[in-house]
Design an enzyme around this catalytic site. Sequence first.
Site, mmCIF file in Angstrom:
data_model
loop_
_atom_site.group_PDB
_atom_site.id
_atom_site.type_symbol
_atom_site.label_atom_id
_atom_site.label_comp_id
_atom_site.label_asym_id
_atom_site.label_seq_id
_atom_site.Cartn_x
_atom_site.Cartn_y
_atom_site.Cartn_z
ATOM 1 N N PRO A 27 -10.414 -9.950 -14.415
ATOM 2 C CA PRO A 27 -11.653 -9.464 -13.778
ATOM 3 C C PRO A 27 -11.797 -9.888 -12.319
ATOM 4 O O PRO A 27 -12.266 -9.097 -11.488
ATOM 5 C CB PRO A 27 -12.756 -10.085 -14.645
ATOM 6 N N GLY A 46 1.585 -0.922 -12.065
ATOM 7 C CA GLY A 46 2.163 -2.270 -12.126
ATOM 8 C C GLY A 46 1.644 -3.092 -13.295
ATOM 9 O O GLY A 46 2.423 -3.620 -14.101
ATOM 10 N N ARG A 58 -8.725 -1.755 -20.453
ATOM 11 C CA ARG A 58 -9.031 -3.184 -20.523
ATOM 12 C C ARG A 58 -8.770 -3.859 -19.180
ATOM 13 O O ARG A 58 -7.752 -3.597 -18.534
ATOM 14 C CB ARG A 58 -8.155 -3.831 -21.623
ATOM 15 N N GLY A 71 -0.562 -8.871 -3.303
ATOM 16 C CA GLY A 71 -1.911 -9.339 -3.040
ATOM 17 C C GLY A 71 -2.893 -8.840 -4.067
ATOM 18 O O GLY A 71 -4.019 -9.308 -4.158
ATOM 19 N N LYS A 86 -5.123 0.472 -18.269
ATOM 20 C CA LYS A 86 -4.793 1.615 -17.414
ATOM 21 C C LYS A 86 -4.758 1.117 -15.963
ATOM 22 O O LYS A 86 -5.078 -0.027 -15.681
ATOM 23 C CB LYS A 86 -5.837 2.727 -17.545
ATOM 24 N N GLY A 132 -5.797 0.201 -9.012
ATOM 25 C CA GLY A 132 -5.797 0.015 -7.557
ATOM 26 C C GLY A 132 -6.115 1.265 -6.761
ATOM 27 O O GLY A 132 -6.717 1.191 -5.694
ATOM 28 N N GLU A 133 -5.712 2.425 -7.246
ATOM 29 C CA GLU A 133 -5.875 3.641 -6.459
ATOM 30 C C GLU A 133 -7.072 4.474 -6.895
ATOM 31 O O GLU A 133 -7.740 5.081 -6.067
ATOM 32 C CB GLU A 133 -4.575 4.456 -6.522
ATOM 33 N N PHE A 190 0.801 -1.230 0.000
ATOM 34 C CA PHE A 190 0.000 0.000 0.000
ATOM 35 C C PHE A 190 0.829 1.273 0.000
ATOM 36 O O PHE A 190 0.356 2.332 0.415
ATOM 37 C CB PHE A 190 -0.969 0.008 1.188
HETATM 38 MO MO1 MOS Z 1 1.819 3.355 -3.796
HETATM 39 S S1 MOS Z 1 0.732 4.419 -2.492
HETATM 40 O O1 MOS Z 1 1.127 3.233 -5.190
HETATM 41 O O2 MOS Z 1 3.283 2.839 -3.412
#
Ligand code: MOS
Length: 740
Positions: A626, A511, A622, A469, A695, A698-699, A241
């Site tokens: 999923p 990533g 894309r 994770g 694209k 996660g954030e 995180f």
């Molecule tokens: Mo991060 S908060 O994408 O290392």
Amino acid sequence: MPDGKYPSTPRVDAWDKVRGAAIYAADDARPRMLHGALAVAAVNRGQIVSLDVERARAAPGVRLVLTHQDMQGVQSAGFLLGGGFAFQSFQPMLSPAIHYRGQPIALVVADTVEAAQHAASLVAATYAVEPFQLSLDAPAQDIVAQHGSPLPQATYADKVAGDADGAYAAAAVKVDATYLSPPQHPNPLELLSTVAEWRDGTLIVKEGSQNSGAVRHGLARQLGLDPARVQVLSPQAGGAFGQKNSHQSHTVLAAVAARRLDAPVKLVVSRSQGFHGASFRPASRHRVRLGADRAGRIAAAIHEADQQTSRHDLFPASFTEMTARLYGIRNFRGHERMVRTDVQTPGYMRAPFEHPAGFAFESAMDELAYALDMDPVALRLANDTTVDPLTGRPLSSRHLAECLRRGAERFGWARRSMAPASMVERDGTAIGWGVACGAHKAAASPAAARLEAFADGRIRLAVAGHEMGQGIRTALANVLARRLSVDPRTIEIIVGDTRAADQHLTAGSWGTASATPAADAAGERLIQALRSLDPGYSGGAPAEVLRRAGRASVAVEVATKAPGQPDAVFQRLQGGLPAVQGPEFPDFVSMSYAAHFAEVRVEPRTRRVRVPRIVTVVDCGRVVSPRTAESQVRGAAIWGLGSALREISETDGRYGGFVNADLAEYVVPVHADVPEIDVGFIDEPDPRLNALGVKGLGEVAMTGVAAALANAVHHATGLRIRELPIRLDQLLAAPAARPT
Ligand code: MOS
């Protein structure tokens, strides 16, 4: 060319995870393993005057006690944003200086973890203390504007488009409000932990990290080693995180102890020590001004923010990189400042800037909707854009309006009544429905990949990337399996291992968009290699081709980079340095988008806030995995809920440090708090960012969730809470909150 949506395949490492076969750094248990424990500073700022380690040295089972007097020749690894590798420039235990409470002052190594912890408790220090300050209300000399600072101005200068101050002054309808976001700590389940050992002059480190390349090069710098003599293995991180996105302070201590003792040393930083042992989300304060015409066209936005940094480093913010691009506002001015405080250097925590900025800006948008008496979804739709307001370049893709429309449909938004406190259950429970959007840069980094197919049927991909994770192994396996027409479960994926491929930081939601294009390109190269053995090969198990050709294996290597990056970025990748590009590319700007809809229910007497449901629709290009993508969005909704209603790292102005430094007092959502979370994806490939159209996800999935909830609380109660987290005392204190 493989095309179309990806099926919802299971996590390729699910079976390993549930059996405990996924190996984390601290799982390494061997007969000769020694265990470390830290003793930490009990004052916030000053100098160690005396340090008594004799009782610790004499305690049963103790092999070694290290203090600042034992670290000759060790250097700082350098600050990540200053050409170095660590989350801060300051390396504890190189001098008697104390910069923050909880800073390590000694490492005890013993035969067992219990012996080490006991002995660490016997370390006694006296200090000469100095005054310190922790709040955003600092004297002027401790406040540094990013604009004009030594920081790279291409990234950190004021964000200016048009004439925001002039357009704001002339606007018919205005909002001017200030929002506060507290310090927070990410608390991954896997604690900061390192196993260090030396074999024939080579340092081998196991550590859960998002940046094994920086750990490798950071240790090489600290210990004066050739980086070829440092190997870092991070096959799994149990959550990261942002906390684990650079070189940590404790790692070199384990390495020095392992060298002295000629044995592997395991150092696990305790939960409470982790609050001071690594970076955290700094406090920030945001003043947002919006000016619109009566039809809801926003003419001007001004976003000014202060963010906490440490005394020894300038940790800058990128709040307005996102808020300038969320809507088509032609006149924008963003200004950010850093406030020096006496803490370890803060850092990145999931949506590090986008979450607090999103809370502020999207709360202000809701305030503007009410000032206009306009539906908050309609206000957002009226300010859409296809062009980046800051650069004038086209956006590579933007489906935010579709996220809003689909989300509104799934949520049943049309049944909402506009007036605050107008939706009430028979028992007096106030119902609130809120909406907010999020955006996040869609960035990419270079990646190197090596792909090998064996005649015995194995396929092995080694690539730059880290599994925290989020499911990068599954995303990589899906992409490669489609390219090669094989079962994803037949592919072994090696990530986070500096022996197998140069490792770049996995962060900033880049990533997947960095590693999967490399995997895809490697797959294409492998097909060519197989065709040179069998011109008729058109996909399917490579083993057949290899066996017929009498070959044991075939290997290919590729390196990919973001659009417009020069070849020199590969040297940065090899050197463990950040080499990311985005959101600006030479010909376009790339952002991911999300729309969130939330319902709250506020109990009439206690004002307890419950959250029964959240709907999130995301445009992340894309979706290559999923199953894990949906899981990311659920986690983001829960984190947004925690951030809106629970999480705060409390500081103590008298003694310093973070006082609620454990999971009993640092409150995060539990199962009973978690609502029904409905997740939707646009799943349209971005045509320009990379060949796969991926694209980041996660954030952006967390950005705006807290604002949707705060807006829902306002809709339920009529109370506009501008400080996170929203707590009962704020809802009870206001007279308007009392049941009538
Ligand atoms: Mo991060 S908060 O994408 O290392």
